[in-house]
Each structure stands twice: as C-alpha cells, then as structure tokens.
Design an enzyme around this catalytic site. Structure first.
Site, short mmCIF file in Angstrom:
data_model
loop_
_atom_site.label_atom_id
_atom_site.label_comp_id
_atom_site.label_asym_id
_atom_site.label_seq_id
_atom_site.Cartn_x
_atom_site.Cartn_y
_atom_site.Cartn_z
N LYS A 13 -91.72 17.42 -45.27
CA LYS A 13 -91.66 18.87 -45.05
C LYS A 13 -90.20 19.34 -44.89
O LYS A 13 -89.77 20.29 -45.53
CB LYS A 13 -92.47 19.26 -43.79
CG LYS A 13 -93.93 18.83 -43.86
CD LYS A 13 -94.72 19.23 -42.63
CE LYS A 13 -94.36 18.49 -41.36
NZ LYS A 13 -94.71 17.04 -41.36
N ARG A 88 -100.43 23.70 -36.57
CA ARG A 88 -100.87 22.31 -36.54
C ARG A 88 -102.25 22.16 -35.92
O ARG A 88 -102.74 21.04 -35.80
CB ARG A 88 -99.91 21.54 -35.65
CG ARG A 88 -98.95 20.64 -36.37
CD ARG A 88 -98.03 20.17 -35.27
NE ARG A 88 -97.42 18.93 -35.53
CZ ARG A 88 -96.21 18.81 -36.09
NH1 ARG A 88 -95.58 19.84 -36.55
NH2 ARG A 88 -95.69 17.63 -36.20
N ARG A 124 -86.10 6.61 -41.48
CA ARG A 124 -85.39 7.89 -41.45
C ARG A 124 -84.20 7.84 -40.50
O ARG A 124 -84.27 7.29 -39.41
CB ARG A 124 -86.33 9.01 -41.00
CG ARG A 124 -85.58 10.32 -40.74
CD ARG A 124 -86.47 11.51 -40.61
NE ARG A 124 -87.44 11.37 -39.54
CZ ARG A 124 -88.44 12.21 -39.36
NH1 ARG A 124 -88.62 13.23 -40.17
NH2 ARG A 124 -89.29 12.02 -38.37
N ARG A 157 -84.55 9.42 -34.67
CA ARG A 157 -85.34 10.24 -33.74
C ARG A 157 -86.11 9.34 -32.78
O ARG A 157 -86.66 8.33 -33.18
CB ARG A 157 -86.32 11.12 -34.53
CG ARG A 157 -85.77 12.51 -34.77
CD ARG A 157 -86.60 13.34 -35.70
NE ARG A 157 -88.02 13.43 -35.40
CZ ARG A 157 -88.89 14.18 -36.08
NH1 ARG A 157 -88.46 14.90 -37.10
NH2 ARG A 157 -90.16 14.20 -35.76
N ARG A 168 -98.58 9.53 -33.72
CA ARG A 168 -98.44 10.84 -34.40
C ARG A 168 -99.44 10.96 -35.55
O ARG A 168 -100.02 12.02 -35.76
CB ARG A 168 -97.01 11.01 -34.91
CG ARG A 168 -96.02 11.32 -33.78
CD ARG A 168 -94.60 11.01 -34.17
NE ARG A 168 -94.09 11.82 -35.25
CZ ARG A 168 -93.01 11.50 -35.96
NH1 ARG A 168 -92.33 10.40 -35.69
NH2 ARG A 168 -92.61 12.30 -36.93
P1 AP5 Z 1 -88.93 14.43 -43.67
O1 AP5 Z 1 -88.61 15.45 -44.69
O2 AP5 Z 1 -88.07 14.31 -42.48
O3 AP5 Z 1 -90.49 14.54 -43.26
P2 AP5 Z 1 -91.26 15.61 -42.35
O4 AP5 Z 1 -92.55 15.90 -43.02
O5 AP5 Z 1 -90.36 16.74 -42.01
O6 AP5 Z 1 -91.56 14.67 -41.10
P3 AP5 Z 1 -91.45 14.96 -39.54
O7 AP5 Z 1 -91.44 13.61 -38.88
O8 AP5 Z 1 -90.33 15.88 -39.23
O9 AP5 Z 1 -92.81 15.65 -39.28
P4 AP5 Z 1 -93.56 15.79 -37.96
O10 AP5 Z 1 -94.57 16.79 -38.33
O11 AP5 Z 1 -94.06 14.54 -37.38
O12 AP5 Z 1 -92.41 16.20 -36.92
P5 AP5 Z 1 -91.92 17.60 -36.33
O13 AP5 Z 1 -90.47 17.53 -36.18
O14 AP5 Z 1 -92.52 18.71 -37.08
O15 AP5 Z 1 -88.98 13.01 -44.45
C1 AP5 Z 1 -89.22 11.80 -43.74
C2 AP5 Z 1 -88.33 10.68 -44.32
O16 AP5 Z 1 -88.73 10.39 -45.66
C3 AP5 Z 1 -86.83 11.03 -44.40
O17 AP5 Z 1 -86.11 9.87 -44.11
C4 AP5 Z 1 -86.63 11.45 -45.86
O18 AP5 Z 1 -85.31 11.13 -46.29
C5 AP5 Z 1 -87.66 10.61 -46.60
N1 AP5 Z 1 -88.29 11.33 -47.71
C6 AP5 Z 1 -88.73 12.62 -47.72
N2 AP5 Z 1 -89.32 12.93 -48.90
C7 AP5 Z 1 -89.29 11.79 -49.65
C8 AP5 Z 1 -89.75 11.45 -50.96
N3 AP5 Z 1 -90.41 12.36 -51.73
N4 AP5 Z 1 -89.56 10.18 -51.41
C9 AP5 Z 1 -88.93 9.27 -50.64
N5 AP5 Z 1 -88.46 9.52 -49.39
C10 AP5 Z 1 -88.63 10.77 -48.90
O19 AP5 Z 1 -92.60 17.57 -34.88
C11 AP5 Z 1 -92.18 16.66 -33.89
C12 AP5 Z 1 -92.99 16.84 -32.62
O20 AP5 Z 1 -92.82 18.17 -32.10
C13 AP5 Z 1 -94.52 16.69 -32.76
O21 AP5 Z 1 -94.91 15.34 -32.69
C14 AP5 Z 1 -95.02 17.52 -31.58
O22 AP5 Z 1 -94.89 16.82 -30.37
C15 AP5 Z 1 -94.04 18.68 -31.57
N6 AP5 Z 1 -94.48 19.82 -32.38
C16 AP5 Z 1 -93.88 20.32 -33.49
N7 AP5 Z 1 -94.57 21.36 -34.00
C17 AP5 Z 1 -95.67 21.51 -33.20
C18 AP5 Z 1 -96.78 22.39 -33.23
N8 AP5 Z 1 -96.91 23.33 -34.18
N9 AP5 Z 1 -97.71 22.27 -32.26
C19 AP5 Z 1 -97.59 21.35 -31.28
N10 AP5 Z 1 -96.57 20.46 -31.21
C20 AP5 Z 1 -95.61 20.55 -32.16
MG MG Z 2 -89.50 17.50 -40.20
#
Ligand code: AP5
Ligand code: MG
Ligand code: ZN
Length: 213
Positions: A13, A88, A124, A157, A168
C-alpha cells in the site's frame, strides 16, 4: 478522486501510494504513518496506540476514526486523496461514509498471498526521514542500509518481526476482510494482484484511475 488502498500488511500500500503521489499529486493519508508519528512524539493518542501497534492489534475504532475525521477536514484534501490503511473494519467504513457525503470513488484491493507478505515484511527497511520503504532483497537501497535520497540509516519497524507479522495477518483476516464485502456491494471494489512486481501493480492502478477520469 477519493481512493482507498486496501490489503493485508505488506501488500504494498505504502509503495503504491508513493508512485500514485508522484503521478497524480493526490495527498496521501496513511493511518499507520500518522499513528507512528504520534507514538514517536509521545502524544496522548500515541501513548494509547503504542501497545496495540507493537503487538499487531488494531487501535480502537473511535481513536482512529476521530484522527481521520480531523485529517479529512483539512483544505488540501478537497480535490481528493489516497487513504492507506483505513478503513480496516466495517465500522470504520461506515464512519467514513458518514464523514464524506457521497462516499469514496474506489477501493483498490491489493490481493496478496501470505508467503509473499511475510517475505516482504521481514525484509522491509524504512527511511526515518522521508518514509521510503526499501526491501533487503526486492528493493535494496544503492548503498547498504542508507536511504538513496536522504543519506541516513534505515531502520526496521518494531512490528516487522516474525511473531508480530503473524499476529497482524491473523487480525487482518479476522477484522479487516469484511471491508471488502462492504465496498463490493457498493460496486466500488477493484481487485488488483499485489503479488506482481511493483511497476506492474502500478500500471493496473493507473488504468483504473484513467477509467475514472
Ligand atoms: P509496503 O508498501 O510497506 O506495504 P504496506 O501494504 O504499506 O504494509 P504495512 O506493513 O505498512 O501495512 P500495515 O497495514 O500492516 O501497516 P500500517 O502502517 O498501515 O511494502 C512492504 C515491503 O514490501 C517493503 O519492503 C517494500 O519495499 C516491498 N514491496 C512492496 N511492493 C512490492 C512488490 N510489488 N514486489 C516486491 N516487493 C514489494 O499499520 C500499522 C499499525 O497501525 C496496525 O497494525 C495497527 O495497529 C495500526 N493501525 C493503522 N491503521 C489502523 C486502522 N485503520 N485501524 C486500527 N488500527 C490501525
Ligand atoms: Mg504501509
Ligand atoms: Zn529518505
């Protein structure tokens, strides 16, 4: 254009959002990024969110929804935005429809296999300054563990260790998959394979966005 990027942890994302900002100039709202900055600054919200995030649980709906509501009241999102990581839960999706008259335009679902996301998250590394996501194997920086743009050291992270990643993914399956049905019945869901190379994922997203113009 009001777009949602939806998908499991590690689906890409943040990576796709970065490409979309460069191509379309839309503001990027990542609830994960906002929450991490609240934790870093030790704010009241950050203090409440920290333990949930570190164990891979969702931060309670009321806290996150208030945070998004306040962000969506800023003038820079008037012409559209990319929401990453929100909604989410079905409750968050309903709240978003209440906040935004007319709702969103499209929810782009990055459908990604479990083994792919585990490999992505454990490899990552993130730039503390500009937030760019790198990957030890898939997208390494030019210099070992240093951001290409900022020349500062990358970090891992705290929720990217194997045990928290598993948690997760479990939370995603239990609490977040329902959001897909919510947008499917509204006719707003677009399925994109998140397993593809990042540039191939992006070209599918570009086609979706062109069809909306
Ligand atoms: P990346 O682009 O970083 O993936 P992402 O989908 O953004 O993954 P996140 O871990 O950020 O998602 P998440 O939903 O768990 O975390 P968030 O920060 O939202 O890519 C991942 C890796 O793969 C990178 O190394 C990249 O280089 C590589 N990559 C990407 N695309 C690729 C491809 N096509 N091919 C190869 N490699 C690739 O949330 C964190 C925490 O915050 C949650 O656990 C929760 O506690 C809280 N939180 C956030 N939002 C909410 C909500 N709405 N409600 C409640 N709690 C929330
Ligand atoms: Mg992210
Ligand atoms: Zn950087």
């Amino acid at each position: 254009m009001r777009l949602i990027l939806f998908g499991p942890p590690g689906a890409g994302k943040g990576t796709q959002a970065k490409l979309m900002i460069e191509a379309f100039g839309l503001p990027h709202i990542s609830t994960g990024d906002i929450l991490r900055s609240e934790v870093k600054n030790n704010t009241e919200l950050g203090k409440k969110a920290k333990a949930y995030m570190e164990s891979g649980k969702l931060v309670p709906d009321t806290l996150v929804t208030e945070m998004v509501k306040s962000r969506l009241s800023s003038s820079d999102v008037k012409n559209g935005f990319i929401l990453d990581g929100f909604p989410r839960t079905e409750g968050q999706a309903r709240s978003l429809d209440n906040i935004l008259p007319g709702g969103i335009d499209r929810a782009i679902y990055l459908e990604t296999s479990e083994d792919v996301v585990v490999q992505r998250l454990t490899g990552r590394r993130v730039c503390p300054k500009c937030g760019t996501n790198y990957h030890l194997k898939n997208m390494p920086p030019k210099k070992d563990m240093i951001c290409d743009q900022c020349q500062v050291g990358l970090y891992q992270r705290p929720d990217d260790n194997e045990a928290t990643v598993k948690n997760r993914l479990h939370v995603y399956l239990q609490e977040s998959e329902g959001v897909l049905g919510y947008y499917r019945v509204q006719g707003k869901l677009e399925n994109v394979s998140g397993d593809l190379d990042s540039k191939d994922v992006f070209s599918v997203i570009q086609k979706i966005i062109s069809s909306l113009k």
